[in-house]
Design a protein around this motif. Sequence first.
Motif, PDB file in Angstrom:
ATOM      1  N   TYR A  75       1.088  -1.229  -0.008  1.00 51.53           N
ATOM      2  CA  TYR A  75       0.034  -0.122   0.080  1.00 51.53           C
ATOM      3  C   TYR A  75       0.911   1.082   0.005  1.00 51.53           C
ATOM      4  O   TYR A  75       2.087   1.379   0.497  1.00 51.53           O
ATOM      5  N   VAL A  76       0.399   2.298  -0.540  1.00 50.92           N
ATOM      6  CA  VAL A  76       1.362   3.607  -0.615  1.00 50.92           C
ATOM      7  C   VAL A  76       0.279   4.797  -0.052  1.00 50.92           C
ATOM      8  O   VAL A  76      -0.893   4.973  -0.493  1.00 50.92           O
ATOM      9  N   PHE A  77       0.468   5.191   0.961  1.00 49.78           N
ATOM     10  CA  PHE A  77       0.054   6.327   1.594  1.00 49.78           C
ATOM     11  C   PHE A  77       0.497   7.580   1.268  1.00 49.78           C
ATOM     12  O   PHE A  77       1.605   7.861   1.560  1.00 49.78           O
ATOM     13  N   ARG A  78      -0.157   8.589   0.286  1.00 54.74           N
ATOM     14  CA  ARG A  78       0.476   9.540  -0.172  1.00 54.74           C
ATOM     15  C   ARG A  78      -0.037  10.670   0.335  1.00 54.74           C
ATOM     16  O   ARG A  78      -1.344  11.000   0.501  1.00 54.74           O
ATOM     17  N   MET A  79       0.709  11.922   0.937  1.00 58.83           N
ATOM     18  CA  MET A  79       0.107  12.840   1.480  1.00 58.83           C
ATOM     19  C   MET A  79       0.635  14.371   0.917  1.00 58.83           C
ATOM     20  O   MET A  79       1.722  14.229   0.864  1.00 58.83           O
ATOM     21  N   VAL A  80      -0.258  15.098   0.734  1.00 54.58           N
ATOM     22  CA  VAL A  80       0.172  16.639   0.548  1.00 54.58           C
ATOM     23  C   VAL A  80       0.797  17.026   1.657  1.00 54.58           C
ATOM     24  O   VAL A  80       0.293  17.133   2.625  1.00 54.58           O
ATOM     25  N   THR A  81       1.928  17.606   1.226  1.00 57.58           N
ATOM     26  CA  THR A  81       2.834  18.185   2.471  1.00 57.58           C
ATOM     27  C   THR A  81       3.271  19.513   2.089  1.00 57.58           C
ATOM     28  O   THR A  81       3.407  20.060   0.955  1.00 57.58           O
ATOM     29  N   GLN A  82       3.541  20.395   3.324  1.00 59.43           N
ATOM     30  CA  GLN A  82       4.259  21.558   3.057  1.00 59.43           C
ATOM     31  C   GLN A  82       5.805  21.520   2.927  1.00 59.43           C
ATOM     32  O   GLN A  82       6.350  20.363   3.028  1.00 59.43           O
ATOM     33  N   GLU A  83       6.467  22.497   2.440  1.00 53.42           N
ATOM     34  CA  GLU A  83       7.645  22.290   2.001  1.00 53.42           C
ATOM     35  C   GLU A  83       8.621  21.910   3.090  1.00 53.42           C
ATOM     36  O   GLU A  83       9.608  21.245   2.934  1.00 53.42           O
ATOM     37  N   LYS A  84       8.408  22.608   4.185  1.00 51.14           N
ATOM     38  CA  LYS A  84       9.225  22.536   5.461  1.00 51.14           C
ATOM     39  C   LYS A  84       9.295  20.962   5.725  1.00 51.14           C
ATOM     40  O   LYS A  84      10.154  20.397   5.919  1.00 51.14           O
TER      41      LYS A  84
END
Length: 132
Positions: A75-84
């Motif tokens: 499985y691949v959990f993909r998350m939008v993150t901030q640059e930091k």
Amino acid sequence: MRKLIYLFVFFLSISFSSCNTYGKKEEFYGTEVYYKKPITKEEVKKLGEFLVRSEFADGKSKSVQLMKNDETGNYVFRMVTQEKAQKEKMYEVLFKALAMQISDSVFSSQPVDFDVCNNRFETIKTISFKSK
């Protein structure tokens, strides 16, 4: 003329929404969970319930995507993150811990990789699942 502009904007928004390549979407207390086959709606529901229970889904807007890696079967959990969060090592430890919790709590200890993504779900880096 104004009606023509509204009509154009309406059709433009339809064409953008139909070009969504992120997959189908379910929402859990402010967290958007996108998914594509072979992921099922039932798997997404289990993930969403976990995200709410763990207070990851806390009413604040977040976007994640659940996929399967064709090569590894993980499985691949993909998350939008901030640059930091994309750059600092501390976040990598937190992301790995979240992936392990998802593995244990949602997918019966099946491997879950974690993709750190920008706001277009482009992978910045992958944190691969490894034995505990």
